[in-house]
Design a protein around this motif. Sequence first.
Motif, mmCIF file in Angstrom:
data_model
loop_
_atom_site.group_PDB
_atom_site.id
_atom_site.type_symbol
_atom_site.label_atom_id
_atom_site.label_comp_id
_atom_site.label_asym_id
_atom_site.label_seq_id
_atom_site.Cartn_x
_atom_site.Cartn_y
_atom_site.Cartn_z
ATOM 1 N N ASP A 112 -4.377 -1.687 9.161
ATOM 2 C CA ASP A 112 -3.973 -0.856 8.014
ATOM 3 C C ASP A 112 -4.434 0.602 8.120
ATOM 4 O O ASP A 112 -4.203 1.399 7.220
ATOM 5 N N ASP A 113 -5.087 0.951 9.207
ATOM 6 C CA ASP A 113 -5.557 2.336 9.367
ATOM 7 C C ASP A 113 -4.879 2.989 10.582
ATOM 8 O O ASP A 113 -5.423 3.896 11.215
ATOM 9 N N HIS A 168 1.405 5.903 3.701
ATOM 10 C CA HIS A 168 0.570 6.259 4.855
ATOM 11 C C HIS A 168 -0.525 5.225 5.108
ATOM 12 O O HIS A 168 -1.146 5.218 6.158
ATOM 13 N N LYS A 169 -0.779 4.383 4.108
ATOM 14 C CA LYS A 169 -1.735 3.284 4.304
ATOM 15 C C LYS A 169 -0.915 2.074 4.741
ATOM 16 O O LYS A 169 0.306 2.091 4.699
ATOM 17 N N TRP A 186 -2.418 5.002 10.762
ATOM 18 C CA TRP A 186 -1.983 6.394 10.614
ATOM 19 C C TRP A 186 -3.014 7.337 11.223
ATOM 20 O O TRP A 186 -2.674 8.350 11.834
ATOM 21 N N ALA A 194 0.843 -1.205 0.000
ATOM 22 C CA ALA A 194 0.000 0.000 0.000
ATOM 23 C C ALA A 194 0.881 1.259 0.000
ATOM 24 O O ALA A 194 2.055 1.200 0.364
#
Lengths: 395, 337
Positions: free
Chosen positions: A234-235, A185-186, A237, A182
């Motif tokens: 994955d979230d 940032h992902k 950030w 990804a």
Amino acid sequence: MNFELSGEDAAFRDEVRAWFADHREQIEHTRAVDWEAGGEAFERYRAWERALFEAGLGAVTWPVEYGGRGASMVQQAILNEEYTLADAPNRINRLGLGLLGPTLMVYGTPEQKARHLPRILACDEIWCQGYSEPNAGSDLASLRTRAVREGDEFVVNGQKIWTSLGRFGDWIFTLVRTDPAAPKHKGITFLLVDMHSPGIEVRPLIQIDGSARFAEVFFTDVRVPVANVVGRVDDGWTVAMALLGFERGGGLYGPALFNRILRDVVELSRREPRGEGVAADDPDVRRRVAQSYIETRVYELTVQRALTRLARGEAPGPEASLNKLYWSEMKVRLDELALDILGPRAELGPGSPQAENDGGWYGDYLYARASTIFAGTSEVQKNIIAQRVLGLPRE
Amino acid sequence: MDFDFSSEQYLLRDTVRDLLRRECTPGAVRAAWASESGRSPERWRKLADLGVVGLTVAEEHGGAGMDEVDLVLILEEAGRSLLPEPLLETTAVGAPLLARSGSDTLRAEWLPRIAAGDATVTVGLAGSPYVADATADLVVLERQGALHAVTQDRLTLQPLRSVDRARRLFSVTAELGDDTLLSTSAAVARWAFDHAAAATAAELVGVAGAMLDMTVAYVKQREQFGRRIGSFQAVQHKLAETLLLVDSARSAVYYAAWALANDTPDASIAASVAKAYASDAERRANAEALQLHGGIGFTWEHDLHLWLKRGKALELQYGDADLHRRRIADWIYATAG
């Protein structure tokens, strides 16, 4: 416009001030040692945290349902000022209390909140922050510590660095890469890791002042339950930036510290010999002392303006970068002025009979040099101000 | 604790800002540069009708009866728009000084006319080689430690040319006597100087803020090397540092207004903090504004120099940053250790 505390806030200040006065002995007993020595010294600091907790002063802004007292940001600032005036010990669990706790309240699962919040509050768990890596400093999102899912667990491999309190941490909140394909940032996940897990190695880092207040943390096949993910996989950030918001919002650095340093600098200039007289006779010294007074006073006033906005419920925004840039750069100038007043005597370190304050001014100066680097360098703060306050275009 | 202005104070500020946007455009300032008197009686009348000129005059004398805190945002707007008329001298210093030290007769004679916009008053304090707007109906002069209130029939004026041609400066010779004496109190002279310094600091913040806004707008549209120059980090960091100085200066300026309005023990020092910090902040904004505008900013045609020159003049009047630093140092070291 007025500068009086409300009745409620004045009562809070009186309560806090009286409590610190009653705990004079414990403050001195704790400060007689450095937590960095570990063992009994560290436990004195833990005992101090517990005393604060039992007095309801551990995390005053936490909501009542989580064991706090739902105090306002103004009251937090009052507590910070009284804390400095009382010369109270450094807080060993500020990362848990100030950063992770509020983040869990927003993003944590009910189980995570129940498991961790009471232990943070009682100082049963010391928390570390696992953000920076050797190749991910200002460019945090380029972090490479990997977490690969295997059933109900993640297997973590990689390295974190500049980990404050690393040698003493029970838990570390980390950012790990869960999707290398990804965009940078992902594919990052916010993960809570028990530092007593197999595969974790902590190596102290000796700082330029000779102390080892931070460390490197290595992860080799460390198995972490998926249930320790905060927010969504994955979230991370999003969660990481929310935490940064708490760091900046709660980070209105107390003016009392700078006021006290200035007072000490003035006092130093009055007795430090210079030529036939003292440093305070030197027009250059007087000019710089006056400028330091101006800067510390303006800082205090700017914090009061910011508190007024926070008290009205306005969220701390990118303006927090202005605050951090201001105080960190001012602190360096203040400590440099002290060293310049001391002249050649300034370099005399601990143990030298002629050293002022056992070389403490030099130590403060070194620490100030860190403050323009940590929690976002001055350059990163200026980028944020330019792009998010002034609206200038990104490169 | 409430370190902010009320909605009424902001509303008045916005009303004045709107008026000055219409009546005090860069074109209007250039007109002041070129005209004989340099002053617009029409603009002054409109400000008086809004209650701005008589803002600090007591209601019994036909004014609004407001204080330094109410005025400070207006002064910031006067600086922002480069108002040529002597709002600072009349409303921030002259009228309050007459109210504080004048006889009942003097106050009754002058304050209602000042509030109505029919008369102006200016001040010439010690340490200044000129008097701004000395053509005013009443001139308060500090001479040999005393303050005198002097009318034009006792004055001889010699016009001086300022680089900022909207500023009208004069060297003044006065026939002083017991009948012109306003006050011999050093505390009153100091009070006047503090008010002048703090009010100048407020105008400086307005001037600096305007230069910062103009420069930010310019670097957002100016392209070099195929991109907007505002995207360069070297440019961004200069402007971020300037914003920090200008916004911090506001804290000092607003507090000084409050301290003067409440006559706090630290009011003089608060005024010095404000003037020193605002002078330095404006100096930086002044430097970066021209540097980042580049060649176009160095032309007579571009409006930037109107702000550069006003800012420089205000930096140096009523004590530059170094004078106020000396004042602060003397105060620090006079206090018992």
